[in-house]
Design a protein around this motif. Structure first.
Motif, PDB file in Angstrom:
ATOM      1  N   SER B 316       0.801  -1.218   0.000  1.00 18.81           N
ATOM      2  CA  SER B 316       0.000   0.000   0.000  1.00 18.81           C
ATOM      3  C   SER B 316       0.840   1.277   0.000  1.00 18.81           C
ATOM      4  N   GLU B 317       2.003   1.172   0.623  1.00 19.56           N
ATOM      5  CA  GLU B 317       2.736   2.414   0.838  1.00 19.56           C
ATOM      6  C   GLU B 317       3.584   2.879  -0.338  1.00 19.56           C
ATOM      7  N   VAL B 318       3.684   2.065  -1.378  1.00 18.22           N
ATOM      8  CA  VAL B 318       4.490   2.501  -2.522  1.00 18.22           C
ATOM      9  C   VAL B 318       3.817   3.673  -3.217  1.00 18.22           C
ATOM     10  N   GLU B 319       4.626   4.521  -3.762  1.00 20.90           N
ATOM     11  CA  GLU B 319       4.100   5.652  -4.505  1.00 20.90           C
ATOM     12  C   GLU B 319       3.616   5.195  -5.877  1.00 20.90           C
ATOM     13  N   HIS B 320       2.381   5.445  -6.158  1.00 19.35           N
ATOM     14  CA  HIS B 320       1.878   5.132  -7.487  1.00 19.35           C
ATOM     15  C   HIS B 320       1.958   6.403  -8.327  1.00 19.35           C
ATOM     16  N   SER B 321       2.835   6.386  -9.274  1.00 12.89           N
ATOM     17  CA  SER B 321       3.024   7.596 -10.054  1.00 12.89           C
ATOM     18  C   SER B 321       3.340   7.242 -11.503  1.00 12.89           C
ATOM     19  N   VAL B 322       2.628   7.849 -12.403  1.00 18.39           N
ATOM     20  CA  VAL B 322       2.840   7.575 -13.824  1.00 18.39           C
ATOM     21  C   VAL B 322       3.234   8.866 -14.513  1.00 18.39           C
ATOM     22  N   ARG B 323       4.217   8.757 -15.380  1.00 13.37           N
ATOM     23  CA  ARG B 323       4.674   9.953 -16.060  1.00 13.37           C
ATOM     24  C   ARG B 323       4.625   9.699 -17.557  1.00 13.37           C
ATOM     25  N   LEU B 324       3.816  10.445 -18.251  1.00 16.63           N
ATOM     26  CA  LEU B 324       3.640  10.222 -19.693  1.00 16.63           C
ATOM     27  C   LEU B 324       4.276  11.365 -20.466  1.00 16.63           C
ATOM     28  N   THR B 325       4.611  11.080 -21.705  1.00 15.36           N
ATOM     29  CA  THR B 325       5.202  12.159 -22.489  1.00 15.36           C
ATOM     30  C   THR B 325       4.188  12.715 -23.469  1.00 15.36           C
ATOM     31  N   ALA B 326       4.159  14.018 -23.537  1.00 16.75           N
ATOM     32  CA  ALA B 326       3.267  14.696 -24.478  1.00 16.75           C
ATOM     33  C   ALA B 326       3.915  14.716 -25.852  1.00 16.75           C
ATOM     34  N   GLU B 327       3.131  14.402 -26.849  1.00 20.92           N
ATOM     35  CA  GLU B 327       3.685  14.317 -28.203  1.00 20.92           C
ATOM     36  C   GLU B 327       3.621  15.672 -28.906  1.00 20.92           C
ATOM     37  N   LEU B 328       4.750  16.075 -29.452  1.00 22.08           N
ATOM     38  CA  LEU B 328       4.795  17.354 -30.148  1.00 22.08           C
ATOM     39  C   LEU B 328       4.150  17.219 -31.520  1.00 22.08           C
ATOM     40  N   ILE B 329       3.130  18.021 -31.743  1.00 27.09           N
ATOM     41  CA  ILE B 329       2.426  17.988 -33.034  1.00 27.09           C
ATOM     42  C   ILE B 329       2.865  19.195 -33.848  1.00 27.09           C
ATOM     43  N   TRP B 330       3.565  18.908 -34.916  1.00 24.61           N
ATOM     44  CA  TRP B 330       4.084  20.016 -35.737  1.00 24.61           C
ATOM     45  C   TRP B 330       3.027  20.550 -36.673  1.00 24.61           C
ATOM     46  N   ARG B 331       2.783  21.839 -36.572  1.00 26.35           N
ATOM     47  CA  ARG B 331       1.902  22.481 -37.551  1.00 26.35           C
ATOM     48  C   ARG B 331       2.562  23.773 -38.006  1.00 26.35           C
ATOM     49  N   GLY B 332       1.763  24.670 -38.508  1.00 29.73           N
ATOM     50  CA  GLY B 332       2.372  25.811 -39.198  1.00 29.73           C
ATOM     51  C   GLY B 332       2.671  27.048 -38.376  1.00 29.73           C
ATOM     52  N   SER B 333       2.516  26.990 -37.061  1.00 27.13           N
ATOM     53  CA  SER B 333       2.700  28.225 -36.298  1.00 27.13           C
ATOM     54  C   SER B 333       4.144  28.466 -35.869  1.00 27.13           C
ATOM     55  N   ILE B 334       5.018  27.524 -36.238  1.00 24.02           N
ATOM     56  CA  ILE B 334       6.454  27.755 -36.058  1.00 24.02           C
ATOM     57  C   ILE B 334       7.099  27.561 -37.417  1.00 24.02           C
ATOM     58  N   ARG B 335       7.877  28.533 -37.818  1.00 23.06           N
ATOM     59  CA  ARG B 335       8.454  28.398 -39.166  1.00 23.06           C
ATOM     60  C   ARG B 335       9.558  27.346 -39.152  1.00 23.06           C
ATOM     61  N   ALA B 336       9.738  26.726 -40.287  1.00 21.05           N
ATOM     62  CA  ALA B 336      10.713  25.646 -40.391  1.00 21.05           C
ATOM     63  C   ALA B 336      12.119  26.186 -40.166  1.00 21.05           C
ATOM     64  N   GLY B 337      12.939  25.362 -39.505  1.00 25.52           N
ATOM     65  CA  GLY B 337      14.308  25.781 -39.257  1.00 25.52           C
ATOM     66  C   GLY B 337      15.019  25.836 -40.571  1.00 25.52           C
TER      67      GLY B 337
END
Lengths: 337, 337
Positions: B316-337
């Motif tokens: 019971s005492e273990v820390e239940h913790s989940v860490r997920l990564t957010a996926e970067l969705i490329w669209r047009g609001s940043i100009r291409a490098g």
DNA sequence: TATAAATTTGCAAGCGCGTGCAAAAGGTGC
DNA sequence: GCACCTTTTGCACGCGCTTGCAAATTTATA
């Protein structure tokens, strides 16, 4: 954690030095308890962290206090706004909302509805476009009161809340006419929901009366993407409409985006647009959409009030039907007359 | 309408010619009933329209099957999307979702939560920004399992699901740098939610590492209007930023609308923008916003799975913790490098 | 076929609560 | 003081269900 999770009325009674009935009556509005006993019970209950068990209470009273919300397209702006208001008002009325999502059309809907029945929900509010009659019948057969929002149904018993869709359609036609538009269009989804169809018919009828051309196109759902497709279809035609009434704000947003970014049209100068729902995005300056506001608050109030009112008496057979008017919100997507 | 609303197991038993226990066992997975009895019971139940009374069952089992969703800002695109997924998955797992709206900050929230406790909800999922610790404590004290989504809380016991906000902030800074931006800005709300702050800190830290200027401004809620206000503040400054990371897509939408329509800026040429959440509107062509998609489906899956897994054992005492990564969705609001 | 083992079945208790009923307590007027 | 009426209290039953236990039935083994 103690193994005994919850305190029972029995324990409260013992601590307060009264009978278990006294505890029960203290938490039953209108029951007969002296001020003194009540005080002692409340004190003991507070100290012990007692909460009346509504499962047991519902079992006795044959009335669970649960209201079931049957919803599809929750993630849609209009639906979630309505949902928000309904939950708040139900909460204030002391009811508790149980949620059923009908997005998946496989058997899970039925299963979920069965669940609601198993919990003996007192009532269901249906704000789902799903035209499945079996759902409403199942609710009724199991003694639930029923509220249908923007949804036709000819069975007696349920409260039906609808808008003046037909008239709204007419008002838009007039507005377009005053703005100098002469070639009208109606962009609808294929869903064929009665309320959507009424908007269409009202619009078409009024346009005919005004002697205006009107073309109708239907496609897909009531969402953004469908609006784009509809724009592509309607704006590539030889005689392009100069005004379009979209059955839904989401459709309108898609339509406007396509009109501007794919066809380079300027709104409202080259194309007037109107929508329906007054979702939050309609007020965003990218859209600035003239549209009809659904009286979400009133809808919720009426629904909850009706649920609170006593169960059908002898007057059970009267048709409960409410008709509300959608308020026209003027913004910049129709040019001034 | 018959006065007797529901059929009981007793009646089914009589019709099927078996004992009441047999009926009960038929509807209890894993109980011992012969195929023949089961068949007869099911037949009788079907004929009579019998549904197990879960109020009574919950009373016996001390386990209601109810999961309580504690939500604020339901009408917000991101929240409603998450809500949608959660309800669907809960439904599929055979649980039933009870809804608590914490938008109103008056006593009604407490009252509603009390309600949930009274119904002996097995668990609560909190997807509310409301920082009120008393809520989570109340849930825990009443033996509920608890899932916290995007919400810090140091108490042991609950499952905590979080995203890699800090790293995401860093990735945006890098993307801006590659796009040639040198004067960065972070637009945040005043809410001060930990996840929002982590995005800010990650962004600022990475920018510093890259040797870039970065200004931070906070205002209002996480909504569209706040985004507009932030744009007005940040774009009227002498040295206008050439890239802004908005803590939320809604903020970004407001920011972009103001930038374009009030300041006449062209995105992404004069200003690069990034957001967070990947709400539906981010993909609309009016915004075409580069943003991070919250793994809504995974979040819901994890939450529901965890609820389905056995109650805390000795571990019971273990820390239940989940860490997920957010996926970067490329669209047009940043100009291409 | 007899007997041990495994499965199925019914009985009855009890989950926590509300409520009708009758007894007890409190109040009023003479 | 008594008779009378009103309010409060406790008892005990039942709401519809699950489940331990022991009896009854079926199945497997010798």
């Amino acid at each position: 954690m103690s193994s005994k999770l919850f305190v029972s009325a029995q324990e409260v009674a013992e601590k307060a030095g009264v009978s278990r009935s006294a505890v029960s009556r203290t938490f039953t509005p209108g029951a007969s308890v002296s001020a003194e006993t009540r005080r002692r019970v409340l004190e003991a209950a507070e100290a012990l962290g007692y909460h009346v068990n509504h499962l047991a209470r519902g079992l006795m009273r044959n009335e669970s206090g649960i209201v079931c919300l049957i919803v599809s397209d929750v993630a849609t702006p209009y639906r979630s706004a309505l949902l928000r208001e309904l939950t708040i008002q139900l909460q204030n009325a002391g009811k508790v909302a149980m949620f059923i999502n009908t997005d998946r059309s496989d058997g899970s809907v039925d299963r979920a509805l069965q669940q609601a029945i198993r919990y003996r929900a007192d009532a269901s509010i249906i704000l789902s476009g799903l035209p499945d009659k079996s759902i409403t019948q199942l609710c009724l057969r199991n003694g639930q009161r029923l509220v249908l929002i923007n949804r036709d149904d000819d069975q007696p018993g349920p409260l039906k809340i609808n808008l003046d869709d037909f008239e709204s359609g007419g008002r838009v036609a007039t507005a377009f006419f005053r703005a100098g538009c002469r070639s009208l269009a109606f962009a609808n989804s294929e869903a064929g929901t009665p309320s959507l169809m009424r908007r269409e018919h009202g619009f078409v009828a009024a346009a005919a009366k005004l002697g205006l051309d009107v073309t109708v196109e239907r496609h897909g759902s009531t969402g953004y993407e469908a609006g784009k497709v509809l724009a592509q279809r309607m704006l590539t035609r030889a005689e392009r409409p100069d005004a379009v009434f979209c059955a839904t704000d989401l459709l309108a947003c898609g339509f406007m985006d396509a009109a501007r970014h794919q066809f380079g049209l300027s709104i409202p100068h080259q194309l007037c647009v109107a929508g329906f729902d007054d979702i939050e995005q309609a007020s965003w300056s990218s859209f600035d959409l003239t549209t009809f506001a659904q009286p979400v608050m009133t809808i919720a109030t009426r629904a909850v009030e009706w649920l609170g009112s006593g169960r059908d008496d002898a007057t059970s057979e009267v048709e409960h039907s409410v008709r509300l008017t959608a308020e026209l919100i003027w913004r910049g997507s129709i040019r001034a007359g």
